[in-house]
Design an enzyme around this catalytic site. Structure first.
Site, short mmCIF file in Angstrom:
data_model
loop_
_atom_site.label_atom_id
_atom_site.label_comp_id
_atom_site.label_asym_id
_atom_site.label_seq_id
_atom_site.Cartn_x
_atom_site.Cartn_y
_atom_site.Cartn_z
N SER A 160 5.37 -8.99 -2.51
CA SER A 160 4.41 -9.93 -1.96
C SER A 160 5.05 -11.04 -1.13
CB SER A 160 3.62 -10.57 -3.10
OG SER A 160 4.47 -11.32 -3.94
N SER A 179 8.74 -8.43 -5.88
CA SER A 179 8.27 -9.11 -4.67
C SER A 179 9.31 -9.87 -3.88
CB SER A 179 7.13 -10.06 -5.01
OG SER A 179 5.94 -9.33 -5.10
N LYS A 231 7.65 -19.76 0.25
CA LYS A 231 6.51 -18.90 -0.04
C LYS A 231 5.33 -19.78 -0.44
CE LYS A 231 5.22 -14.83 -2.85
NZ LYS A 231 5.69 -13.85 -3.86
N1 GLN Z 1 4.00 -5.18 -6.07
C1 GLN Z 1 3.90 -5.62 -7.43
C2 GLN Z 1 2.48 -6.00 -7.72
O1 GLN Z 1 1.67 -5.76 -6.92
C3 GLN Z 1 4.84 -6.76 -7.67
C4 GLN Z 1 4.36 -8.02 -7.08
C5 GLN Z 1 5.26 -9.18 -7.39
O2 GLN Z 1 6.42 -8.99 -7.74
N2 GLN Z 1 4.71 -10.37 -7.30
O3 GLN Z 1 2.16 -6.55 -8.72
#
Ligand code: GLN
Length: 486
Positions: A151, A175, A76
């Site tokens: 994400s 994410s 990532k």
């Molecule tokens: N979807 C969640 C957010 O927008 C979690 C994102 C994540 O786990 N980095 O913050």
């Protein structure tokens, strides 16, 4: 070869049926062919990857090799990598070359793995659909009109379409698990503190945790063996003896107590998601596990609490991006304040700005007690719900995401709808607990459904064991999207 598990690839490399250069080339070719359609990778450097593969083959010729020696892994783009730019999905860091490697990157290098490239992600890991990336959205390999989740959507899509045999991700509110669910892959968010955050660009430091995405639970265990471990450069890294995350892969299911939170099976759950998850639970019952209904009464508060705490921490973490020290700098400015203003206006996208504004607001004098402090108190209650639940069960099971993958753009203009997508993944990180997602079937449209397994602190091996037993009896995890045939 492209659909082989890490265990199989490792055996093929050890048996000299395959070299790392051949293996890496096969995945690089597949990336070349399919990435223009999926946009799963932000940066691929063939020369860099092949040089690492060549070095791995040379090492193997010299000495006994570990299980990840020569295996290509995608990272990532939130993990700092020396030699390959690190963008975090943002214009702010679009040209950023890190002078050092993240701890996770060091660990994979020490294990002999080959870096396959850097995967696309929501900007600064803020999002559930991968649409907030400065580098454009990632497309779901099961249907390119749909989102892959976020994400870590690039990592999940890369594994799903077999562009990479495994990948890293990070999970702050879901994410790793949510994109794993939406792409039919496996993802594990470890207990907070198990994987070092050093060199992992910070979003919300009390929640952020790195973890693996792969095709199987057994593969996740192999990856965890490399990723986890104490690191003095992360002050919240846990100093514990090394463990083998694969030690419970033959977990005895007889007598295993599975908790089913009633809050995870209520309204808003897509009927087919419920059906697939219930079928998976019945499989465990059929193999001797006992189910108990449990209550996690503060589940409904998890999303609002998260959207106070995560933006608060983000607003502080992202203050370092000021055009002076890192990344993008505005060209025309009149004075220092103007430099900050223009740089941040140009460098950050809308979702990141929204979080910075919310975070600054909830931390401001006069609102701190009403929002931030209150959220911290409820966070404690959410952790207490789980502590109570784990008195009655060994593992908790439920859906990872309330729905299967949704259309690109469907929720892009409605942040609250987007935030609600993480209702089942946000509680675990708020409590610091581990969680994983594995595929457990498909909906009527042929889209994958994810089963979430949560455990108590440091129960990763047990969670992986339960997942592995299920995967020995099912083949959902080995299905490949029709649009990306092997
Ligand atoms: N979807 C969640 C957010 O927008 C979690 C994102 C994540 O786990 N980095 O913050």
């Amino acid at each position: 070869m492209l659909n082989s598990t890490l265990t199989e690839l490792s055996a093929a490399l050890a048996g000299r049926q395959l070299s790392s250069v051949e293996l890496t080339s096969a995945f690089l070719n597949r990336i070349k062919e399919l990435n223009p359609r999926l946009n799963a990778f932000i940066t691929v450097d063939e020369g860099h990857s092949l040089a690492e593969a060549k070095a791995s083959d040379a090492r193997r010729a010299q000495a006994a090799a570990g299980p990840l020696e020569g295996i290509p892994i995608a990272h990532k783009d939130i993990f700092c990598t020396r030699g390959l730019r690190t963008t975090c999905g943002s214009r702010m860091l679009a040209q950023f070359d890190s002078p050092y490697d993240a701890h996770v990157i060091e660990r994979f290098a020490a294990a002999g793995a080959v870096m396959l490239g850097k995967t696309n992600m929501d900007e600064f890991a803020m999002g559930s659909s991968n649409e907030t990336s400065w580098f454009g959205p990632v497309r779901n390999p099961w249907d390119t009109g749909l989102v892959p989740g976020g994400s870590s959507g690039g990592s999940a899509a890369a594994v799903a379409a077999r562009l990479a045999p495994a990948a890293t991700g990070t999970d702050t509110g879901g994410s790793i698990r949510q994109p794993a669910a939406l792409t039919g892959t496996c993802g594990l968010k470890p207990t907070y503190g198990v994987v070092s955050r050093y060199g992992m660009i910070a979003f919300a430091s009390s929640l952020d945790q790195g973890g693996p995405l792969a095709k199987s639970a057994a593969d996740l265990a192999l990856l965890m063996n490399a990723m986890a471990g104490f690191d003095a450069r992360d002050s919240t890294s846990l100093e514990r003896p090394a463990e083998d995350y694969g030690r419970e892969l033959n977990l005895e299911l007889k007598g295993l107590r599975i908790g089913l939170p009633k809050e995870y099976f209520g309204d808003g759950l897509q009927p087919e998601v419920r059906a697939r998850v219930e079928e998976a639970v019945r499989w465990f019952q059929g193999h001797g596990a006992k189910t108990v209904e449990i209550a996690l009464p503060n589940t409904g508060l998890a999303v609002p609490v998260y959207y106070v705490i995560a933006p608060a921490e983000a607003s502080s973490n992202l203050s370092r991006f000021d055009g002076v020290r890192y990344g993008h700098r505005a060209k025309d400015y009149s004075d220092l304040a103007d430099l900050y203003r223009r740089t941040r206006a140009e460098g950050f996208g809308a979702e990141v700005k929204r979080r910075i504004l919310i975070g600054t607001y909830v931390l401001s004098h006069g609102y701190y007690d009403a929002y931030y402090l209150q959220a911290q108190k409820i966070r404690r209650l959410i952790a207490r719900d789980f502590a109570e639940a784990f008195r009655q069960c060994d593992l908790v099971m439920g859906p990872t995401s309330p729905t299967t993958a949704f259309a690109l753009g469907a929720k892009a203009d409605d942040p609250v709808q987007m935030y609600l997508n993480d209702i089942f993944t946000i509680p675990a990180p708020l409590a610091g607990l581990p969680g994983l997602s594995i595929p457990c079937g498909f909906d009527a449209a042929g889209l994958p459904v994810g089963l979430q397994i949560m455990g108590n602190y440091f129960a990763e091996a047990k969670m992986l064991g339960a997942a592995h037993r299920y995967q020995q009896a099912t083949d959902w995890h080995l299905r490949v999207p029709a649009g990306t045939p092997l």
